[in-house]
Design an enzyme around this catalytic site. Structure first.
Site, PDB file in Angstrom:
ATOM      1  N   ALA A 106      69.763  36.438  13.407  1.00  0.00           N
ATOM      2  CA  ALA A 106      69.211  37.697  13.910  1.00  0.00           C
ATOM      3  C   ALA A 106      67.688  37.671  13.932  1.00  0.00           C
ATOM      4  O   ALA A 106      67.061  38.323  14.773  1.00  0.00           O
ATOM      5  CB  ALA A 106      69.704  38.866  13.055  1.00  0.00           C
ATOM      6  N   ASP A 107      67.086  36.909  13.018  1.00  0.00           N
ATOM      7  CA  ASP A 107      65.629  36.795  12.970  1.00  0.00           C
ATOM      8  C   ASP A 107      65.054  36.290  14.290  1.00  0.00           C
ATOM      9  O   ASP A 107      63.954  36.666  14.690  1.00  0.00           O
ATOM     10  CB  ASP A 107      65.214  35.827  11.856  1.00  0.00           C
ATOM     11  CG  ASP A 107      65.938  36.083  10.548  1.00  0.00           C
ATOM     12  OD1 ASP A 107      65.282  36.451   9.577  1.00  0.00           O
ATOM     13  OD2 ASP A 107      67.178  35.916  10.524  1.00  0.00           O
ATOM     14  N   HIS A 120      65.436  33.566   8.086  1.00  0.00           N
ATOM     15  CA  HIS A 120      66.879  33.485   8.351  1.00  0.00           C
ATOM     16  C   HIS A 120      67.649  34.553   7.574  1.00  0.00           C
ATOM     17  O   HIS A 120      68.850  34.415   7.374  1.00  0.00           O
ATOM     18  CB  HIS A 120      67.422  32.109   7.970  1.00  0.00           C
ATOM     19  CG  HIS A 120      66.870  30.984   8.774  1.00  0.00           C
ATOM     20  ND1 HIS A 120      65.630  30.465   8.561  1.00  0.00           N
ATOM     21  CD2 HIS A 120      67.402  30.278   9.811  1.00  0.00           C
ATOM     22  CE1 HIS A 120      65.399  29.466   9.414  1.00  0.00           C
ATOM     23  NE2 HIS A 120      66.458  29.344  10.187  1.00  0.00           N
ATOM     24  N   GLU A 128      65.481  31.982  23.692  1.00  0.00           N
ATOM     25  CA  GLU A 128      66.220  33.236  23.524  1.00  0.00           C
ATOM     26  C   GLU A 128      65.941  34.230  24.636  1.00  0.00           C
ATOM     27  O   GLU A 128      66.848  34.930  25.114  1.00  0.00           O
ATOM     28  CB  GLU A 128      65.892  33.868  22.165  1.00  0.00           C
ATOM     29  CG  GLU A 128      66.510  33.169  20.971  1.00  0.00           C
ATOM     30  CD  GLU A 128      65.733  31.956  20.497  1.00  0.00           C
ATOM     31  OE1 GLU A 128      66.190  31.279  19.556  1.00  0.00           O
ATOM     32  OE2 GLU A 128      64.660  31.674  21.090  1.00  0.00           O
TER      33      GLU A 128
END
Length: 666
Positions: A429-430, A472, A405
Site C-alpha cells: 500500500a505504501d 512497507h 504504478e
C-alpha cells in the site's frame, strides 16, 4: 475576393482524390472559424477561458480523419479539430464552454476537460500525463478483444517531461499495444521554451529508448499528417504496436488567452505565421483547382452561419441551477447491489486464502476482468495470492507489470473506459504514492465530471506488525476516505474479505481495497467455498454490551477482541466498520446512543485519520447521549519503525486497554 497565392509548404497529394482534399480543408477551416469567434466572445466575457489551437489544426484534423470513428482519441487543450471532425454538434460544445447543462460535464468542468463515449473521445485532465496511460488501457482492451483498433493520444512537448509519459511508453512497448503517441511540439509550455524543457534535439528520439518506432512530421502540413498517420494506423491494426510521432508546429496564441505572447520573439512569430496550415493549404487547393475563391467564401459563410445559430441555441439555454442532491448523486455511479448468498459448506481457511479464493472466483465469473501488478503472474505475487492464476486464466488476463504504478492505474482506467474490469495490486500500500495522482484526480472524478465509470479495484496490502519498516507498513486509508468518488473497503476477517472483494469487483466505481498483511496468515475462519457477496456500508456488530461502544476496523478489530477477552468485566458493543466509504453511520449512532460512551481505535497515526472524522460525527449527532468525551486511540506520530521494540511502541495496540478504562471511568 480570394486569389491563388504561393504556398510556403510543400504538399504531395499522392493518390488522394479531390473529395478527401476538400474535406481536409473543411475540417481545418471549421475549428479555425470557431476559434476566431471564441476570441471575440472571451473579450466580451461570454467565455471564461480559452486555449487556442490556431496554427495547429492540421494535426488534430489529420490524425482524426486517419482514424476510424469507433477508435478512441484522447485529445488536449488545442485539439478542437478532433471534436469538430468527429462532428459533435456545435451547440453542445458551446454549452460545454459556457457551463450549461447541455454540455458534457453539467457545468462541473470547463473547456476541453471532458469526454464522450458517443464520439469515442476521452477528455484530458489538467495534470496532462495520466491520459497517456489511459490510452494504454484502451489499446490493451482492443488487443485482448482482437478488435484491430488503434488508439491515438495527444500530449505537448511539455508533457513529455512528466513521468507518466515515460511510464506509458514503456508499458505500451513491453505489451506491444496499438497506440499512436502524438507529441504536439509547439515551442512553448506556457512560457517555458523547449530549450528549458528538454535537452535532446528531437523528442521523437525518446521512442528509441523504449524500442518504439518514432517519426517526425511537419505538423502544419495536413497532407503529410493525414497521409502518413493513415498508413501507420493501417499497419498498426494489422500488427499491434506503439508508434511515437513528434509533430513540429507552433503555438500562435498564448497558453491561454490571458497569458498573451510577449515572451515569444517577434521574428519567431513571423517565421511561423507564413507556415499557417490553413492559409497555405487553401492556396495549394486554389492553385490545383480543387477549390475556388467562390467555393471558399461559400464554405466560410456556411460555417459562420452554423456557428452563430449554435451559439444562439446555447445562449438561450437556461443557466444551471445548483441542486445539492444532483451534485451528490453524481459523485458515484449508481450500483445495483445483487446479493449472492453462499450455498456451500464452509472450510476453515486463512485470510490470505479468502482473498485468493474471492479473486479467482471473480475471474471465473467476469470474463472481461484483467488483473495487473508486479510479479503477480508466474511468481504468484509477493504474498502468493495469485499463485496458479496464470495456469487457469493465462498471461493476457493475469499480467505482470513494469514498476510503474501510475501508468498501471491509468491502464486500469483505460480498460474500464473500453468496457472491461480491472483489478490492480499495489505490491504494498505504501507504493500507492507513486500512483496517487490518477487515483484521486482521474478515477475518483471521472463519473462526476463526465459520467464515465472507473470499474477499477486497487488492492492495498497494508499495515504494520510484521517488522517491515517505514516503506512497507503504512495503513494509509485516510488518503482516500477524504476523496469523493472513491470507495474504501477494509475487512478484518476471511469471510468478509472474500465477500467484500466480490462486491468491489462488481461495483462500477473505483474501490480501494485494503488487506492487512499481519492478518494474511494469522487469522482463520470458516468460509463458504463458493461465490458470495457482502454489501458495502454495513458494519458488523461483533459483540454487544451496555457500557461503551468500540469502533474499529482491520487489525484494530483483533486488538479490541484480545483486550475484551482479557477484560471480561467490560460490557461493550464492538463495531467492525468493514467499509470506510460508504460508512455505516446508522450502526455507529444507534450503538453510541445506547451505551453513552465511544472509543475509536485505528492503526494509523492520530492527526488527520478517520478516527477524527468519526469522533466529530458522533459529537455532532449523539452529543446529548454522551456520558464521556469520545476517545481516539491511534499509533504514534512518527513513520513506522522497523525493529520490533520500536514498532510495538509505535502501534496503538498497546495503548488501547488503558484508554478504554479511562473512558469507562470518566
Amino acid at each position: 475576393m480570394l486569389t491563388s497565392a504561393k504556398s510556403h509548404i510543400n504538399y504531395d497529394r499522392k493518390n488522394l482524390d479531390d473529395r478527401i482534399l476538400l474535406q481536409l480543408y473543411k475540417n481545418m477551416l471549421k475549428p479555425r472559424l470557431i476559434e476566431e469567434k471564441m476570441l471575440i466572445l472571451i473579450r466580451q466575457g461570454k467565455v471564461s477561458k480559452w486555449f487556442s489551437g490556431i496554427g495547429q489544426e492540421a494535426i488534430s484534423v489529420g490524425v482524426t480523419m486517419a482514424l476510424q470513428t469507433n477508435e478512441y482519441i484522447l485529445p488536449m487543450h488545442r485539439n478542437l479539430g478532433v471534436f469538430t471532425t468527429r462532428e459533435i454538434p456545435l451547440h453542445r460544445l458551446f454549452s460545454q464552454w459556457q457551463g450549461k447543462a447541455n454540455g458534457f460535464t453539467k457545468g462541473r468542468d470547463r473547456s476541453f476537460h471532458f469526454g464522450t463515449q458517443d464520439y469515442h473521445i476521452v477528455g484530458m485532465i489538467s495534470h496532462l500525463g495520466p491520459q497517456l496511460g489511459v490510452a494504454d488501457g484502451i489499446a490493451l482492451a482492443s488487443k485482448l478483444k482482437n478488435k484491430g483498433q488503434v488508439t491515438a493520444v495527444f500530449t505537448g512537448e511539455g508533457g513529455t517531461s512528466e513521468g507518466d509519459f515515460h511510464e506509458a511508453l514503456n508499458v505500451a512497448a513491453v505489451w506491444q499495444l496499438p497506440v499512436i503517441f502524438c507529441i504536439e511540439n509547439n515551442g512553448y509550455g506556457l512560457s517555458t521554451p523547449t530549450s528549458e524543457q528538454y535537452y535532446c534535439k528531437d523528442l521523437a528520439d525518446r521512442g528509441k529508448g523504449y524500442g518504439i518506432d518514432s517519426f517526425i512530421f511537419d505538423g502544419n502540413n495536413i497532407l503529410e499528417v493525414y497521409g502518413k498517420v493513415l498508413k501507420l494506423a493501417e499497419s498498426i491494426r494489422k500488427r499491434p504496436r506503439p508508434i511515437l510521432i513528434e509533430f513540429k508546429t507552433f503555438r500562435m496564441r498564448g497558453h491561454e488567452e490571458a497569458s498573451g505572447t510577449k515572451y515569444v520573439p517577434n521574428e519567431l512569430m513571423a517565421e511561423w505565421e507564413v507556415k499557417d496550415p490553413i492559409t497555405n493549404y487553401r492556396n495549394y487547393l486554389l492553385n490545383i483547382g480543387v477549390l475556388t475563391a467562390a467555393k471558399d467564401e461559400e464554405l466560410r459563410q456556411a460555417f459562420k452561419t452554423e456557428i452563430d445559430e449554435a451559439l444562439q441555441v446555447a445562449g438561450a439555454e437556461e443557466a444551471i441551477v445548483a441542486d445539492e442532491s444532483v451534485e451528490l448523486g453524481d459523485v458515484y455511479r449508481h450500483f445495483e447491489y445483487q446479493h449472492v448468498e453462499p450455498k456451500s459448506k464452509p472450510e476453515n481457511i486463512r485470510f490470505i486464502d479468502a482473498i485468493s479464493q474471492g479473486l479467482r472466483q471473480s475471474m471465473q465469473r467476469h470474463r472481461d476482468l484483467v488483473i495487473m501488478g508486479q510479479d503477480i503472474a508466474e511468481y504468484g505475487g509477493v504474498f502468493k495470492i495469485t499463485e496458479g492464476f496464470v495456469e487457469e486464466f493465462g498471461n493476457e488476463r493475469v499480467r505482470n507489470t513494469p514498476i510503474c504504478e501510475s501508468a498501471i492505474v491509468e491502464t486500469a482506467m483505460g480498460l474500464s473506459i473500453a468496457g472491461m474490469k480491472a483489478v490492480m495490486e499495489m505490491q504494498f500500500a505504501d507504493f500507492v504514492s507513486s500512483g496517487f495522482n490518477p487515483i484521486v484526480n482521474y478515477l475518483a472524478k471521472s463519473h462526476y465530471r463526465w459520467n464515465e465509470i472507473a470499474d477499477v479495484v486497487i488492492r492495498m496490502p497494508c499495515g504494520a506488525g510484521v517488522a517491515a519498516g517505514p516503506f512497507h507498513s503504512q495503513t494509509n486509508e485516510a488518503w482516500f476516505t477524504k476523496t469523493p468518488g472513491l470507495k474504501v473497503v477494509y475487512p478484518a476477517f476471511p469471510y468478509d474479505a472474500k465477500g467484500l472483494l466480490a462486491t468491489a469487483i462488481n461495483d462500477p466505481n473505483p474501490v480501494m481495497y485494503f488487506e492487512h498483511k499481519a492478518l494474511y496468515r494469522s487469522i482463520r475462519q470458516d468460509v463458504p467455498t463458493d461465490y458470495y457477496t457482502i454489501p458495502f456500508g454495513k458494519a458488523s456488530l461483533l459483540k454487544e454490551g451496555e457500557a461503551i461502544t468500540i469502533i474499529t476496523y482491520g487489525a484494530g478489530v483483533h486488538w479490541a477482541l484480545d483486550t475484551l477477552s482479557n477484560n471480561e468485566d467490560v460490557s461493550a458493543d464492538l463495531i467492525d466498520l468493514r467499509t470506510l466509504q460508504p460508512l455505516d453511520t446508522e450502526a455507529i449512532y444507534k450503538s453510541v446512543k445506547k451505551t453513552g460512551r465511544a472509543i475509536i481505535l485505528q492503526e494509523d497515526s492520530m492527526f488527520g485519520g478517520i478516527a477524527s472524522d468519526l469522533s466529530a460525527l458522533i459529537m455532532e449527532n449523539c452529543f446529548e447521549y454522551l456520558d464521556a468525551p469520545v476517545k481516539r486511540v491511534a499509533s504514534m506520530e512518527t513513520p513506522i519503525p522497523f525493529i520490533n521494540q520500536l514498532e510495538e511502541q509505535y502501534l496503538a495496540k498497546g495503548k488501547f486497554e488503558s484508554a478504554l478504562r479511562e473512558v469507562l471511568e470518566y
